[in-house]
Motif scaffolding. Structure first.
Motif, PDB file in Angstrom:
ATOM      1  N   VAL A 156      51.133 -45.997 -71.347  1.00 28.81           N
ATOM      2  CA  VAL A 156      51.551 -46.460 -70.017  1.00 28.81           C
ATOM      3  C   VAL A 156      51.831 -45.271 -69.102  1.00 28.81           C
ATOM      4  CG1 VAL A 156      53.370 -47.671 -68.757  1.00 28.81           C
ATOM      5  CG2 VAL A 156      52.436 -48.668 -70.842  1.00 28.81           C
ATOM      6  N   LYS A 157      52.491 -44.246 -69.636  1.00 29.35           N
ATOM      7  CA  LYS A 157      52.757 -43.049 -68.825  1.00 29.35           C
ATOM      8  C   LYS A 157      51.458 -42.395 -68.382  1.00 29.35           C
ATOM      9  CE  LYS A 157      55.422 -40.858 -71.697  1.00 29.35           C
ATOM     10  NZ  LYS A 157      56.284 -39.788 -72.247  1.00 29.35           N
ATOM     11  N   ALA A 158      50.498 -42.327 -69.295  1.00 28.84           N
ATOM     12  CA  ALA A 158      49.211 -41.719 -68.936  1.00 28.84           C
ATOM     13  C   ALA A 158      48.513 -42.523 -67.843  1.00 28.84           C
ATOM     14  CB  ALA A 158      48.326 -41.616 -70.174  1.00 28.84           C
ATOM     15  N   GLU A 159      48.544 -43.855 -67.961  1.00 30.06           N
ATOM     16  CA  GLU A 159      47.907 -44.688 -66.937  1.00 30.06           C
ATOM     17  C   GLU A 159      48.594 -44.533 -65.587  1.00 30.06           C
ATOM     18  OE1 GLU A 159      46.299 -48.321 -69.844  1.00 30.06           O
ATOM     19  OE2 GLU A 159      47.981 -48.651 -68.467  1.00 30.06           O
ATOM     20  N   LEU A 160      49.923 -44.580 -65.590  1.00 29.97           N
ATOM     21  CA  LEU A 160      50.652 -44.454 -64.323  1.00 29.97           C
ATOM     22  C   LEU A 160      50.448 -43.078 -63.704  1.00 29.97           C
ATOM     23  CD1 LEU A 160      54.053 -46.280 -65.003  1.00 29.97           C
ATOM     24  CD2 LEU A 160      52.149 -47.037 -63.578  1.00 29.97           C
TER      25      LEU A 160
END
Length: 543
Positions: free
Chosen positions: A88-92
């Motif tokens: 999720v951090k990578a996507e955001l």
């Protein structure tokens, strides 16, 4: 207590995958907990009464298997939380960087300090959110009703008590959560202020030391640090209060079930086996919701950061609505050069530029003039694909947008230089070009700065006019190195005297003579006098 933000579910595939996997693990954990409670109760009652139902071997196998499954499920929760947070951090981060990258400096909705805080420690706080808070929240939503139903099937009185007292804990958590949200938001704002103040001081440290003003900033940093410390202590106080409240409520609820079972066992109104089964199960009913309350406070920083990130992304999406028909990258005409017809640029819900017509053919210098606030920079942002527009805008027959950015070179109104040599700054983004191209770019920009001059952090070591001309040289270098067709300069001579401005105009004239299209946004009459055509932009009147 706050569930997973629906916007995050819609935007992130990893978040949706986490919920699906978490639901399956919650079912597995609930089943193993019920099996463990049944096996333990059957074993204890069988040893006391001398008769183990289903055989002692089978009961021990079920007991060991259930405990093993619970342990494996706990390990899988840890893995799922860590993997989910990372994805999720990578996507955001990818989405945020793309949103910030697609905007010029004056159009970004957040400062550099705020962006670095959000992309760094802000999103890193999602580790606690996905690693601790969401697993317990999913367990509460999935496993708790199953465990209550199992307790009810064994003893409806205990099940009724659980149904009555269980909703009281979320009520306490909601009240405490509202207070936590307020103090946590204030702490997040203090952290942003601290980061912003520190980066501003570091960025201007050379200037502050030069003028002997560095010591004055110590008090400023100390004040912001104390405010952040105070906000953090308030968060800790609320955390301890909520932890005590939740533990007390859960302990009293389990005690009610235990007292009820004990009294009925003494009175002979209940057998030992179902009573022991419910006693083993009762703490497990309250455990997930207690853990939700404990993990909520550790995850609130991640909640605030994700909310800020999603707000920023929604703002970016709103400014790129499909009802603003910019057909980026689609062939429209065969005319060479830059052509605008009825271009309208909207910023913040209001028209910044409206009805602009402009033609700049290869070999021409066109000056765009207008008062401050008339929308010149907004027009440049539309040309670069940083802002949506209405109307028709083509470069060499292709509609302008992000896909045409490689066809042009651009220098912003503010010079953004990096630590290193002047040559390294000029060649930035096109390092493959021969060194002679950088030398010519410096000459055409009338930079008068040796290519080997070493700049400090943030490009310190040059005057404002010199930095401006180095930035223009960088744009010219990109134009020459990539064989782009359009050069866009935003106020390139605002810090130059008349002689150097004339030298810059001569260099632009040389580029135009080679067949390049040059568009100059300026308020200087001297530079405009060297243009082949002047287009005036007037400020849009708002009712």
């Amino acid at each position: 207590m706050r569930p997973l933000d629906p916007r995050l579910i819609r935007r992130s595939r990893a978040a949706r995958g986490f919920l699906i996997g978490g639901g399956a693990l919650a079912l597995l954990q609930a089943g193993s907990t019920i099996a463990f409670a049944w096996a333990l109760a059957s074993l204890v009652v069988g040893l006391i009464e001398g008769d183990v139902p289903w055989g002692i071997e089978l009961v021990i196998v079920v007991l060991v298997a259930a405990a093993s499954v619970r342990a494996v499920a706990g390990w899988l929760w840890e893995w799922l939380g860590s993997a989910g947070a990372m994805r999720v951090k990578a996507e955001l981060r990818d989405d945020l960087l793309a949103a910030l990258e697609d905007r010029p400096g004056d159009a970004r909705p957040t400062s550099t300090a705020d962006a670095s805080t959000l992309l760094g420690p802000g999103l890193d706080a999602l580790d606690e959110y996905f690693g601790r808070y969401l697993p317990q929240l999913v367990l509460t939503a999935v496993a708790t009703p199953i465990l209550v139903a199992a307790a009810w099937s064994a003893d409806w009185v205990s099940g009724l008590i659980l149904v009555i007292v269980l909703p009281l804990i979320p009520v306490f958590m909601a009240l405490i959560g509202m207070a936590t949200e307020v103090v946590q938001r204030r702490q997040w704002q203090r952290l942003q202020s601290l980061s912003k103040g520190f980066l501003e001081v570091v960025g201007g440290l050379a200037t502050l030391m030069l003028y002997g003003r560095a010591e004055r900033q110590v008090e400023r940093i100390r004040t912001v640090t104390d405010q952040y410390r105070s906000s953090t202590m308030k968060v800790l106080r609320v955390t301890f209060l909520s932890g005590f409240t939740l533990e007390l409520a859960a302990s009293l609820s389990v005690a009610l079930v235990a007292v009820s079972i004990g009294l009925r066992l003494v009175a002979g109104d209940m057998s030992f086996a179902p009573g022991l089964f419910v006693l083993v199960l009762a703490p497990e009913v309250f455990l997930p919701i207690r853990n939700v309350g404990a993990a909520f406070h550790a995850s609130t920083a991640g909640l605030e950061a994700s909310r800020s990130a999603l707000d920023l992304l929604e703002t970016d999406s709103a400014e790129r609505r499909p009802d603003q028909p910019a057909q980026h990258g689609d062939p429209t005409t065969d005319a060479a050069g830059l052509h605008l017809r009825g271009v309208r640029v909207t910023r913040g819900g209001r028209a910044a530029v409206d009805g602009v017509d402009l033609d700049a053919a290869p070999g021409e210098i066109v000056a765009v003039m207008g008062a401050s606030g008339s929308g010149k920079s907004s027009l440049v942002a539309a040309l670069l694909g940083f802002a949506p527009y209405e109307g028709t805008a083509t470069l060499d027959g292709v509609a302008l947008g992000p896909g045409t950015r490689a066809r042009l070179a651009w220098a912003a109104q503010s010079a953004h230089l990096l630590e290193g040599t002047v040559a390294e700054n000029v060649r930035l983004g096109a390092e493959h070009a021969p060194a002679a191209v950088a030398d010519r770019a410096l000459a055409l920009a009338a930079a008068e700065v040796p290519a080997g001059t070493v700049l400090g952090p943030g490009g310190t070591g040059l005057s404002g006019g010199q930095a401006q001309r180095v930035a223009v040289a960088r744009a010219i270098h990109r134009l020459l190195a990539t064989d782009a067709s359009l050069l866009v300069l935003d106020e390139p001579s605002s810090a130059l005297d008349a002689d150097r401005e004339a030298a810059l105009a001569a260099g632009l004239g040389e580029l135009a003579a080679e067949g390049r299209t040059v568009l100059v946004v300026t308020h200087r009459e001297t530079l405009a006098a060297h243009a082949d055509r002047v287009v005036a932009i007037r400020e849009v009147a708002h009712a």
